[in-house]
Design a protein around this motif. Structure first.
Motif, PDB file in Angstrom:
ATOM      1  N   GLU A 185      44.884   9.685  46.361  1.00  0.00           N
ATOM      2  CA  GLU A 185      46.070   9.390  47.158  1.00  0.00           C
ATOM      3  C   GLU A 185      45.671   9.027  48.587  1.00  0.00           C
ATOM      4  N   GLY A 186      44.697   9.776  49.140  1.00  0.00           N
ATOM      5  CA  GLY A 186      44.202   9.444  50.470  1.00  0.00           C
ATOM      6  C   GLY A 186      43.536   8.084  50.507  1.00  0.00           C
ATOM      7  N   LEU A 187      42.818   7.764  49.444  1.00  0.00           N
ATOM      8  CA  LEU A 187      42.179   6.453  49.329  1.00  0.00           C
ATOM      9  C   LEU A 187      43.226   5.350  49.312  1.00  0.00           C
ATOM     10  N   ALA A 188      44.300   5.562  48.546  1.00  0.00           N
ATOM     11  CA  ALA A 188      45.368   4.562  48.446  1.00  0.00           C
ATOM     12  C   ALA A 188      46.028   4.337  49.801  1.00  0.00           C
ATOM     13  N   THR A 189      46.310   5.399  50.507  1.00  0.00           N
ATOM     14  CA  THR A 189      46.947   5.282  51.820  1.00  0.00           C
ATOM     15  C   THR A 189      46.051   4.545  52.801  1.00  0.00           C
ATOM     16  N   PHE A 190      44.764   4.885  52.818  1.00  0.00           N
ATOM     17  CA  PHE A 190      43.833   4.258  53.755  1.00  0.00           C
ATOM     18  C   PHE A 190      43.688   2.766  53.482  1.00  0.00           C
ATOM     19  N   VAL A 191      43.495   2.416  52.224  1.00  0.00           N
ATOM     20  CA  VAL A 191      43.298   1.008  51.881  1.00  0.00           C
ATOM     21  C   VAL A 191      44.552   0.198  52.199  1.00  0.00           C
ATOM     22  N   GLY A 192      45.713   0.727  51.858  1.00  0.00           N
ATOM     23  CA  GLY A 192      46.954   0.027  52.157  1.00  0.00           C
ATOM     24  C   GLY A 192      47.155  -0.172  53.646  1.00  0.00           C
ATOM     25  N   ALA A 193      46.877   0.863  54.440  1.00  0.00           N
ATOM     26  CA  ALA A 193      47.055   0.774  55.884  1.00  0.00           C
ATOM     27  C   ALA A 193      46.051  -0.165  56.521  1.00  0.00           C
ATOM     28  N   LEU A 194      44.853  -0.227  55.970  1.00  0.00           N
ATOM     29  CA  LEU A 194      43.816  -1.091  56.519  1.00  0.00           C
ATOM     30  C   LEU A 194      44.168  -2.561  56.321  1.00  0.00           C
ATOM     31  N   GLU A 195      44.798  -2.863  55.198  1.00  0.00           N
ATOM     32  CA  GLU A 195      45.173  -4.239  54.913  1.00  0.00           C
ATOM     33  C   GLU A 195      46.438  -4.636  55.665  1.00  0.00           C
ATOM     34  N   ASP A 196      47.428  -3.747  55.710  1.00  0.00           N
ATOM     35  CA  ASP A 196      48.715  -4.050  56.335  1.00  0.00           C
ATOM     36  C   ASP A 196      49.330  -2.741  56.805  1.00  0.00           C
ATOM     37  N   SER A 197      49.497  -2.583  58.104  1.00  0.00           N
ATOM     38  CA  SER A 197      49.972  -1.308  58.635  1.00  0.00           C
ATOM     39  C   SER A 197      51.372  -0.968  58.154  1.00  0.00           C
ATOM     40  N   GLU A 198      52.221  -1.996  57.953  1.00  0.00           N
ATOM     41  CA  GLU A 198      53.578  -1.716  57.471  1.00  0.00           C
ATOM     42  C   GLU A 198      53.552  -1.196  56.034  1.00  0.00           C
ATOM     43  N   VAL A 199      52.755  -1.850  55.195  1.00  0.00           N
ATOM     44  CA  VAL A 199      52.614  -1.385  53.810  1.00  0.00           C
ATOM     45  C   VAL A 199      51.972  -0.006  53.787  1.00  0.00           C
ATOM     46  N   GLY A 200      50.942   0.180  54.617  1.00  0.00           N
ATOM     47  CA  GLY A 200      50.286   1.475  54.682  1.00  0.00           C
ATOM     48  C   GLY A 200      51.231   2.582  55.088  1.00  0.00           C
ATOM     49  N   ALA A 201      52.127   2.280  56.023  1.00  0.00           N
ATOM     50  CA  ALA A 201      53.098   3.284  56.461  1.00  0.00           C
ATOM     51  C   ALA A 201      54.036   3.671  55.316  1.00  0.00           C
ATOM     52  N   SER A 202      54.442   2.685  54.529  1.00  0.00           N
ATOM     53  CA  SER A 202      55.319   2.971  53.391  1.00  0.00           C
ATOM     54  C   SER A 202      54.612   3.850  52.361  1.00  0.00           C
ATOM     55  N   ILE A 203      53.345   3.539  52.087  1.00  0.00           N
ATOM     56  CA  ILE A 203      52.574   4.350  51.142  1.00  0.00           C
ATOM     57  C   ILE A 203      52.398   5.756  51.697  1.00  0.00           C
ATOM     58  N   ALA A 204      52.106   5.847  53.001  1.00  0.00           N
ATOM     59  CA  ALA A 204      51.901   7.160  53.613  1.00  0.00           C
ATOM     60  C   ALA A 204      53.154   8.021  53.501  1.00  0.00           C
ATOM     61  N   VAL A 205      54.320   7.412  53.717  1.00  0.00           N
ATOM     62  CA  VAL A 205      55.576   8.160  53.603  1.00  0.00           C
ATOM     63  C   VAL A 205      55.785   8.625  52.163  1.00  0.00           C
ATOM     64  N   ALA A 206      55.508   7.729  51.209  1.00  0.00           N
ATOM     65  CA  ALA A 206      55.666   8.104  49.800  1.00  0.00           C
ATOM     66  C   ALA A 206      54.735   9.256  49.432  1.00  0.00           C
ATOM     67  N   ILE A 207      53.480   9.180  49.870  1.00  0.00           N
ATOM     68  CA  ILE A 207      52.521  10.249  49.588  1.00  0.00           C
ATOM     69  C   ILE A 207      52.949  11.539  50.281  1.00  0.00           C
ATOM     70  N   ALA A 208      53.438  11.420  51.517  1.00  0.00           N
ATOM     71  CA  ALA A 208      53.877  12.603  52.255  1.00  0.00           C
ATOM     72  C   ALA A 208      55.018  13.308  51.529  1.00  0.00           C
ATOM     73  N   ILE A 209      55.955  12.525  51.015  1.00  0.00           N
ATOM     74  CA  ILE A 209      57.070  13.105  50.265  1.00  0.00           C
ATOM     75  C   ILE A 209      56.545  13.854  49.041  1.00  0.00           C
ATOM     76  N   HIS A 210      55.547  13.246  48.397  1.00  0.00           N
ATOM     77  CA  HIS A 210      54.948  13.872  47.224  1.00  0.00           C
ATOM     78  C   HIS A 210      54.210  15.153  47.590  1.00  0.00           C
ATOM     79  N   ASN A 211      53.616  15.189  48.781  1.00  0.00           N
ATOM     80  CA  ASN A 211      52.816  16.346  49.176  1.00  0.00           C
ATOM     81  C   ASN A 211      53.652  17.563  49.559  1.00  0.00           C
ATOM     82  N   ILE A 212      54.912  17.356  49.904  1.00  0.00           N
ATOM     83  CA  ILE A 212      55.762  18.493  50.285  1.00  0.00           C
ATOM     84  C   ILE A 212      55.932  19.478  49.133  1.00  0.00           C
ATOM     85  N   PRO A 213      56.380  19.038  47.944  1.00  0.00           N
ATOM     86  CA  PRO A 213      56.475  20.000  46.833  1.00  0.00           C
ATOM     87  C   PRO A 213      55.118  20.517  46.378  1.00  0.00           C
TER      88      PRO A 213
END
Length: 264
Positions: free
Chosen positions: A134-162
């Motif tokens: 999941e960390g790999l996915a967030t990093f790669v997405g953010a490195l390519e496009d910060s807007e896409v990376g931010a969306s992935i980061a939010v999705a992962i963050a939501i998943h990490n709460i539970p």
């Protein structure tokens, strides 16, 4: 070429997503844990975001374009991206095979059994293990496009709460210590920066072929996590599907709208 500032932003997003585990772990300090309905909505929304961005952006564009930049034809790039996509699924499945199935089911155990603490530790290790891709996915997405990376980061963050809840609650019941529960529940999120570091080590060479392989692998990992982790967890909190399917569609629509904004 990737600017050093972009790498810093990518790591910041990874760390932010990982820190969401602390938010979930903080439930031990509250009288009431988040309602099942809210958790179901959040997880369904996160799944929709991740699934859509994989097929609309990461796999269909970033991965294939990177393979073509490396000198492969359109058809060869598509074949390579497809192979690495399923390779990413297999890699994540292999990590999952190392972890037991009690990640959420442990919460249904008798809190007074002598095995609760052991199961809590195993659960934490299992969650930390699958947080690496999941960390790999967030990093790669953010490195390519910060807007896409931010969306992935939010999705992962939501998943990490539970996930933070899953670790912290049984440890709290086993030890009676809220701070120990919070500490160990938060610690699982540190695996996210580890995944980001792995991504940085691979992509630091700035080779298009490396980007194509990593983008495709990450796409497979994200889809696997969505269908194997997010959606099953969402349906555990909403067994008769009052909100999950709708939340998935809304997540896709929000992600689609955010990507469309960049085409105007």
């Amino acid at each position: 070429m990737v600017a050093s500032g972009d790498v810093g932003v990518a790591f910041a997003m990874v760390c932010g997503a990982g820190a969401a585990s602390s938010l979930g772990a903080s439930c031990v300090f509250a009288v009431k844990v988040a309602s099942p309905r809210v958790l179901a909505i959040a997880l369904g929304f996160a799944a929709g975001v991740m699934i859509y961005v994989v097929f609309a952006e990461i796999l269909s564009q970033n991965a294939i374009d990177s393979f073509q930049d490396a000198g492969y034809s359109g058809n060869a790039a598509y074949r390579l991206a497809t192979a690495c996509f399923f390779g990413g699924m297999l890699a994540t499945a292999a990590l999952e095979a190392l972890a037991p199935a009690e990640v959420v089911a442990v919460l249904q155990s008798d809190p007074h059994t002598r095995d609760l603490l052991r199961m809590s530790i195993v659960t934490g290790l299992a969650i930390a293990l699958h947080n690496v891709p999941e960390g790999l996915a967030t990093f790669v997405g953010a490195l390519e496009d910060s807007e896409v990376g931010a969306s992935i980061a939010v999705a992962i963050a939501i998943h990490n709460i539970p996930e933070g809840i899953c670790v912290a609650m049984p440890i709290y019941y086993a030890t009676g210590s809220k701070w120990k529960a919070f500490f160990w529940g938060s610690l699982t999120g540190l695996a996210e920066p580890l995944g980001g570091l792995l991504g940085y080590l691979v992509l630091s060479k700035e080779e298009p072929l490396s980007f194509g392989i990593v983008f495709s692998l990450v796409a497979g990992m994200m889809v696997f996590v969505s269908f194997k982790e997010l959606l099953p967890s969402a349906f555990r909190f909403d067994a008769i599907d009052r909100v999950v399917s709708t939340s998935v569609i809304v997540g896709m629509a929000v992600m689609a709208a955010s990507l469309l904004l960049f085409t105007l």
